[in-house]
Design an enzyme around this catalytic site. Structure first.
Site, PDB file in Angstrom:
ATOM      1  N   LYS A  70     -23.001 -27.437 -16.849  1.00  0.00           N
ATOM      2  CA  LYS A  70     -21.663 -27.863 -17.279  1.00  0.00           C
ATOM      3  C   LYS A  70     -21.642 -29.250 -17.930  1.00  0.00           C
ATOM      4  O   LYS A  70     -20.830 -29.503 -18.805  1.00  0.00           O
ATOM      5  CB  LYS A  70     -20.711 -27.865 -16.081  1.00  0.00           C
ATOM      6  N   ASP A 106     -11.292 -25.303 -16.490  1.00  0.00           N
ATOM      7  CA  ASP A 106     -11.089 -25.551 -15.044  1.00  0.00           C
ATOM      8  C   ASP A 106      -9.801 -26.350 -14.836  1.00  0.00           C
ATOM      9  O   ASP A 106      -9.139 -26.216 -13.807  1.00  0.00           O
ATOM     10  CB  ASP A 106     -12.262 -26.353 -14.453  1.00  0.00           C
TER      11      ASP A 106
HETATM   12  P1  NAP Z   1     -20.476 -31.252  -6.689  1.00  0.00           P
HETATM   13  O1  NAP Z   1     -20.453 -31.734  -8.087  1.00  0.00           O
HETATM   14  O2  NAP Z   1     -21.775 -31.080  -5.971  1.00  0.00           O
HETATM   15  O3  NAP Z   1     -19.535 -32.263  -5.836  1.00  0.00           O
HETATM   16  C1  NAP Z   1     -19.333 -32.105  -4.461  1.00  0.00           C
HETATM   17  C2  NAP Z   1     -18.656 -33.340  -3.878  1.00  0.00           C
HETATM   18  O4  NAP Z   1     -18.525 -33.123  -2.468  1.00  0.00           O
HETATM   19  C3  NAP Z   1     -19.450 -34.643  -4.033  1.00  0.00           C
HETATM   20  O5  NAP Z   1     -18.567 -35.717  -4.090  1.00  0.00           O
HETATM   21  C4  NAP Z   1     -20.229 -34.685  -2.723  1.00  0.00           C
HETATM   22  O6  NAP Z   1     -20.592 -35.992  -2.314  1.00  0.00           O
HETATM   23  C5  NAP Z   1     -19.196 -34.165  -1.766  1.00  0.00           C
HETATM   24  N1  NAP Z   1     -19.848 -33.651  -0.561  1.00  0.00           N
HETATM   25  C6  NAP Z   1     -20.797 -32.682  -0.483  1.00  0.00           C
HETATM   26  N2  NAP Z   1     -21.164 -32.512   0.807  1.00  0.00           N
HETATM   27  C7  NAP Z   1     -20.455 -33.410   1.538  1.00  0.00           C
HETATM   28  C8  NAP Z   1     -20.407 -33.743   2.914  1.00  0.00           C
HETATM   29  N3  NAP Z   1     -21.183 -33.101   3.806  1.00  0.00           N
HETATM   30  N4  NAP Z   1     -19.560 -34.724   3.329  1.00  0.00           N
HETATM   31  C9  NAP Z   1     -18.769 -35.377   2.443  1.00  0.00           C
HETATM   32  N5  NAP Z   1     -18.775 -35.109   1.100  1.00  0.00           N
HETATM   33  C10 NAP Z   1     -19.608 -34.141   0.673  1.00  0.00           C
HETATM   34  O7  NAP Z   1     -19.751 -29.834  -6.561  1.00  0.00           O
HETATM   35  P2  NAP Z   1     -18.542 -29.295  -7.477  1.00  0.00           P
HETATM   36  O8  NAP Z   1     -19.068 -28.598  -8.648  1.00  0.00           O
HETATM   37  O9  NAP Z   1     -17.599 -30.420  -7.650  1.00  0.00           O
HETATM   38  O10 NAP Z   1     -17.927 -28.153  -6.511  1.00  0.00           O
HETATM   39  C11 NAP Z   1     -17.333 -28.494  -5.287  1.00  0.00           C
HETATM   40  C12 NAP Z   1     -16.652 -27.277  -4.664  1.00  0.00           C
HETATM   41  O11 NAP Z   1     -15.625 -26.816  -5.525  1.00  0.00           O
HETATM   42  C13 NAP Z   1     -17.566 -26.067  -4.434  1.00  0.00           C
HETATM   43  O12 NAP Z   1     -17.229 -25.500  -3.196  1.00  0.00           O
HETATM   44  C14 NAP Z   1     -17.200 -25.126  -5.565  1.00  0.00           C
HETATM   45  O13 NAP Z   1     -17.391 -23.751  -5.230  1.00  0.00           O
HETATM   46  C15 NAP Z   1     -15.724 -25.417  -5.718  1.00  0.00           C
HETATM   47  N6  NAP Z   1     -15.227 -25.105  -7.074  1.00  0.00           N
HETATM   48  C16 NAP Z   1     -14.220 -24.198  -7.190  1.00  0.00           C
HETATM   49  C17 NAP Z   1     -13.750 -23.880  -8.444  1.00  0.00           C
HETATM   50  C18 NAP Z   1     -12.656 -22.841  -8.588  1.00  0.00           C
HETATM   51  O14 NAP Z   1     -12.449 -22.346  -9.700  1.00  0.00           O
HETATM   52  N7  NAP Z   1     -11.921 -22.525  -7.548  1.00  0.00           N
HETATM   53  C19 NAP Z   1     -14.257 -24.508  -9.598  1.00  0.00           C
HETATM   54  C20 NAP Z   1     -15.272 -25.467  -9.438  1.00  0.00           C
HETATM   55  C21 NAP Z   1     -15.752 -25.756  -8.151  1.00  0.00           C
HETATM   56  P3  NAP Z   1     -21.974 -36.691  -2.810  1.00  0.00           P
HETATM   57  O15 NAP Z   1     -21.735 -36.980  -4.260  1.00  0.00           O
HETATM   58  O16 NAP Z   1     -22.062 -37.874  -1.954  1.00  0.00           O
HETATM   59  O17 NAP Z   1     -23.054 -35.679  -2.591  1.00  0.00           O
END
Ligand code: NAP
Length: 288
Positions: A70, A106
């Protein structure tokens, strides 16, 4: 039926076998009687550049982009919308006269979830949990809807501050452990979980939050869609708070891509039903 005139669509990612998009889009394309086929495109990081060159020459109308491409795809495209540039991520590409144009749907997917929950963002306060890729689209969506104040709560405040700088206005960043986090929660009209905490299979996890201090009419929005009700949403509901999950965001980002490629409105209810059936058959982490 695939014919000699069938135009191609697809979703590019690595791994791609968990994606729900082929099922959702092919159901909607069939329903609309459109001669397109939507394919899963397994593209490892090192093959992205070559795949794009190859796609430019084929009968692709466009494609979706998911993890891990992405962000990396931006400099490889011929054009990127301002919105997608601000978010730093492209999830939908159109091929127009051999040129590849990147969009971010998104954002509109997230705001469709707000509309469904009847949430009016204007002049309200938001707290976003997490500072990853999805948080960027959520912030862009809230700004589009004229939110007044945005705060990000994260475990890594430095990362949150880097993210906040992308947006042309003040975004407060706090650590989950800061006292200020609770003060922000007390004033919040909407709290959005963008961390993967609680996503299948880690369904017992949730971001740190005390729902008893949140306003009674606040919306608690989790962008996770598997499980349908995360622990985060369950606890919020138990406190009498209004909740929304990520299903609409997922389906509506797909619907917006469908409109960009075909110029037609998809059957969104069918897309939702197809997603729900796919989730029932296969309770896994799923990518868009
Ligand atoms: P990402 O880029 O990996 O970001 C995840 C975020 O969560 C980061 O800030 C990370 O912190 C934090 N995090 C991860 N584990 C954690 C923990 N144990 N404690 C505290 N913070 C934590 O992921 P993303 O692409 O943003 O996706 C995140 C979620 O959104 C996923 O579940 C995904 O399936 C969902 N999503 C849904 C849609 C939809 O259409 N509904 C679209 C996109 C994403 P660090 O940076 O410190 O690791």
């Amino acid at each position: 039926m695939i014919t000699g005139n069938t135009k191609l669509l697809g979703v590019m990612g690595h791994p791609i076998n968990h994606s729900f998009s082929p099922a959702i889009h092919n159901a909607a394309l069939n329903d609309a009687g459109l001669d397109y086929a939507y394919l899963p495109l397994e593209v490892p990081k090192e093959s992205l550049n070559n795949t794009l060159k190859w796609i430019k020459t084929l009968n692709f109308r466009g494609f979706n982009v998911t993890i891990p491409h992405k962000n990396d795809i931006l400099p490889l495209l011929d054009e990127v919308t301002e919105e997608a540039k601000t978010v730093g991520a492209v999830n939908t590409v159109i091929r127009e006269n051999g040129r590849l144009i990147g969009y971010n749907t998104d954002i509109v997917g997230f705001t469709a979830g707000l509309a469904e929950a009847n949430f009016k963002a204007e002049n309200k306060n938001a707290v976003i949990l997490g500072a990853g890729g999805a948080a960027r689209a959520v912030i862009a969506g809230l700004l589009k809807e004229k939110i007044k104040n945005i705060a990000i709560a994260a475990r890594n405040t430095e990362k949150a501050e880097i993210l906040a700088k992308n947006f042309n206005r003040g975004v407060v960043c706090v650590n989950f452990a800061d006292e200020e986090y609770n003060n922000l929660l007390k004033d919040a009209d909407i709290v959005v979980n963008t961390t993967p905490l609680g996503m299948y299979p880690n369904v017992d996890a949730m971001p740190p939050i005390d729902f008893s201090i949140v306003k009674k009419d606040a919306l608690i929005y989790d962008i996770i869609y598997t499980p349908e009700e995360t622990k985060f949403l369950k606890e919020a509901k138990e406190k009498g708070l209004k909740t929304a999950n990520g299903e609409t965001m997922l389906v509506e980002q797909g619907a917006a891509a469908f409109r960009l490629w075909t110029g037609e409105d998809p059957n969104v209810d069918l897309m939702k039903e197809t997603l729900r059936n796919a989730l029932k058959d296969c309770r896994h982490e799923g990518v868009e």
